[in-house]
Structure formats: structure tokens, C-alpha cells
Design an enzyme around this catalytic site. Structure first.
Site, short mmCIF file in Angstrom:
data_model
loop_
_atom_site.label_atom_id
_atom_site.label_comp_id
_atom_site.label_asym_id
_atom_site.label_seq_id
_atom_site.Cartn_x
_atom_site.Cartn_y
_atom_site.Cartn_z
N LYS A 41 0.82 -1.22 0.00
CA LYS A 41 0.00 0.00 0.00
C LYS A 41 0.85 1.27 0.00
O LYS A 41 2.02 1.26 0.38
CB LYS A 41 -0.96 -0.04 1.18
CG LYS A 41 -2.09 -1.04 0.90
CD LYS A 41 -3.30 -0.87 1.76
CE LYS A 41 -4.37 -1.84 1.24
NZ LYS A 41 -5.45 -2.03 2.19
N ARG A 44 -3.57 -9.95 4.99
CA ARG A 44 -3.96 -10.03 3.57
C ARG A 44 -2.77 -9.55 2.75
O ARG A 44 -2.43 -8.37 2.79
CB ARG A 44 -5.19 -9.15 3.35
CG ARG A 44 -5.74 -9.18 1.94
CD ARG A 44 -6.97 -8.25 1.83
NE ARG A 44 -7.53 -8.29 0.51
CZ ARG A 44 -7.07 -7.57 -0.52
NH1 ARG A 44 -6.07 -6.75 -0.36
NH2 ARG A 44 -7.66 -7.66 -1.70
N1 HH2 Z 1 -7.44 -3.78 0.68
C1 HH2 Z 1 -7.72 -3.87 -0.64
C2 HH2 Z 1 -8.83 -4.64 -1.07
N2 HH2 Z 1 -9.56 -5.35 -0.19
N3 HH2 Z 1 -10.00 -6.02 2.04
C3 HH2 Z 1 -9.72 -5.96 3.34
N4 HH2 Z 1 -10.43 -6.67 4.23
N5 HH2 Z 1 -8.68 -5.20 3.82
C4 HH2 Z 1 -7.89 -4.45 2.98
O1 HH2 Z 1 -6.97 -3.75 3.47
C5 HH2 Z 1 -8.18 -4.48 1.58
C6 HH2 Z 1 -9.26 -5.29 1.14
C7 HH2 Z 1 -6.90 -3.13 -1.64
O2 HH2 Z 1 -5.82 -3.90 -2.09
P1 HH2 Z 1 -5.75 -4.74 -3.48
O3 HH2 Z 1 -6.74 -5.84 -3.51
O4 HH2 Z 1 -4.34 -5.16 -3.67
O5 HH2 Z 1 -6.04 -3.69 -4.60
P2 HH2 Z 1 -7.35 -3.30 -5.39
O6 HH2 Z 1 -8.41 -2.88 -4.43
O7 HH2 Z 1 -6.88 -2.19 -6.30
O8 HH2 Z 1 -7.81 -4.52 -6.14
#
Ligand code: HH2
Length: 260
Positions: free
Chosen positions: A203, A237
Site C-alpha cells: 500500500k 492479507r
Molecule cells: N485492501 C484492498 C482490497 N480489499 N480487504 C480488506 N479486508 N482489507 C484491505 O486492506 C483491503 C481489502 C486493496 O488492495 P488490493 O486488492 O491489492 O487492490 P485493489 O483494491 O486495487 O484490487
């Protein structure tokens, strides 16, 4: 929890695993690296991301859930949409990971009618607006109060407390100072009495602290995951499962915790 993003636009791996076959192979690879749980998402929540229709999200995630159903890890569906939750649960998902904490109409019922676990996350605003808001008096207390209210709402809807996980939502409508305060304050989330999940992987807060582009954040991500676990997170995660597992093995050995 290993991340399987079936999206063209996720912030760190958008487009890499966009076809169902690539996403399924990536899921199996993350299990080989040591993931116990896979989080399958068909809609990016990164700042500025455009919403995806229900139909498109289902078309992205269902074949992947289907293809991973027989794997040895538990499967989580990362969605805010009750219709996607219901379809994913019918397809065998073990957990709903909702960055909107089941606030959409019908979301509480969708999970209550299943036996699945749920992750309730805090966010301020939506991907279009969340970096403009970032207003808190006491970020730890406010995020805790919100999560406490959502845990109460979930229990009132018939979701047993042992099915619930909470997440402070790093980066979701929070600036660097807020994110650092939340990580520092993580131990106090124990007061809420349910397991804590932390998502810090790759992040922007890590990029800001250590001056790193998104593809350079593995070491910082591992450090953040370790800190989160040492401060009480039960689930992390992550994109980089192998590196995180190796680092956690050291903490587990020193603290006398088991590897699972
Ligand atoms: N962060 C993201 C997406 N889902 N769910 C939970 N519970 N906690 C988090 O911190 C979280 C989440 C964002 O990360 P990522 O999936 O890598 O990216 P994107 O939302 O662009 O798909």
C-alpha cells in the site's frame, strides 16, 4: 490470506491475473507458497477506481471460485455487492470480505443466510472520494466505534460472533498519519472481542514512508505484516505469501506460536 485480484486495474497487480485461468493458477501458486485462505476480488477499490457492474464482477469471479473450489485453502470473496455475495456463497465461498462492512441493503441477510465467515472493514468515502476526505478527531477510537457498531449489526442480523473478523481498512480514506496511528494502535482492537485482519500489502503508506514505487514494496510489506501480527492481527492479507510466511516463521518460533 493471499490476494487473487481478477481485475484489469488493481493498484499493484491489475491485469496480471485477469483471465480466469491465470487467476486460478495464481491461486494455486499462492497456496504452494503457504496461503491458508485466498481472497478473490473482481472490483478494484484503489483510489480513483471505477465501479464494476454486478454482471461483470460475477463474470470475473465465479469461474475463478469454481476453478479453486477443490483447492486446500479456504476461499474468500472480496465484494461489496449482495448479489455477488449470494452467488459466491452458492459457489462454495467460505468467507465474505466486504470493504463496506455489510452496509449495502441486503448484505447482512446475504451473509446471515449462509454459514460463511465475514470480514467487516472500515472505510471513509468510496474509491472516487476517499483520498479527499480523511477527517478524524481520533482515528483509532472512531474506527473502533464504527467496527463495534457493525459487529453489533451483524450479530443482530443472526451472524454468530465466531464468524466475524474486523479490519481497520488501511489506506481507505486515511492519510499517512492516520494509517501509522492505526498500525500503532492495533492492540486496542482486541477490545472488540473478534479476530483482526490487516491489509497493508504494497500500500501507498509503505511507499511514502520508505520512498518506494509499488513494485518495490515487498520488504516493507513483509515488515508491516510482521508488525501487524505482533500487534495482534490474526490474518494478514498479502500479495507476497512466500516472503511473508518466511518472516512469520521466525516470529512464530520466537513467540512460541504455531505456524497456523
Ligand atoms: N485492501 C484492498 C482490497 N480489499 N480487504 C480488506 N479486508 N482489507 C484491505 O486492506 C483491503 C481489502 C486493496 O488492495 P488490493 O486488492 O491489492 O487492490 P485493489 O483494491 O486495487 O484490487
Amino acid at each position: 490470506m493471499g490476494i487473487v485480484n481478477v481485475t484489469p486495474d488493481s493498484f499493484s497487480d491489475g491485469g496480471r491475473f485477469y483471465s480466469p485461468q491465470q487467476a486460478i493458477e495464481h491461486g494455486f501458486a499462492l497456496i504452494e507458497e503457504g496461503a491458508d485462505l485466498l481472497d478473490i476480488g473482481g472490483e478494484s477499490t484503489r483510489p480513483g477506481a471505477m465501479p464494476v457492474s454486478e454482471k461483470e464482477e460475477l463474470a470475473r469471479v465465479l469461474p475463478v471460485l469454481e476453478g479453486l473450489r477443490e483447492c486446500r485453502a479456504a476461499l474468500s470473496i472480496d465484494t461489496q455487492k449482495p448479489a455477488v455475495m449470494r452467488a459466491a456463497l452458492a459457489a462454495g465461498a467460505d468467507m465474505v470480505n466486504d470493504v463496506n462492512a455489510l452496509q449495502a441493503p441486503g448484505a447482512l441477510a446475504a451473509v446471515a443466510q449462509s454459514n460463511a465467515a465475514v470480514c467487516l472493514m472500515h472505510k471513509q468515502g468510496d474509491p472516487q472520494t476517499m483520498q479527499q476526505l480523511s477527517l478524524y478527531h481520533d482515528v483509532v477510537e472512531e474506527v473502533k466505534a464504527f467496527l463495534q457498531a457493525r459487529v453489533a449489526a451483524a450479530i443482530a442480523a443472526g451472524i454468530a460472533p465466531n464468524r466475524i473478523v474486523i479490519d481497520p481498512g488501511f489506506g481507505f480514506g486515511k492519510n499517512l498519519e492516520h494509517n501509522v496511528a492505526l498500525l500503532r494502535g492495533l492492540p486496542s482492537f482486541k477490545d472488540l472481542g473478534v479476530p483482526l485482519l490487516a491489509g497493508l500489502s504494497r500500500k501507498s503508506m509503505l511507499g511514502k514512508i520508505a520512498q518506494l514505487e509499488v513494485n518495490e514494496r515487498i520488504h516493507a510489506s513483509v515488515a508491516a505484516a510482521l508488525l501487524a501480527v505482533m500487534k495482534g492481527a490474526k490474518i494478514v492479507r498479502v500479495h507476497d505469501v512466500k516472503a511473508t510466511r518466511e518472516a512469520l516463521a521466525i516470529v512464530n518460533a520466537v513467540e512460541g506460536w504455531s505456524d497456523d
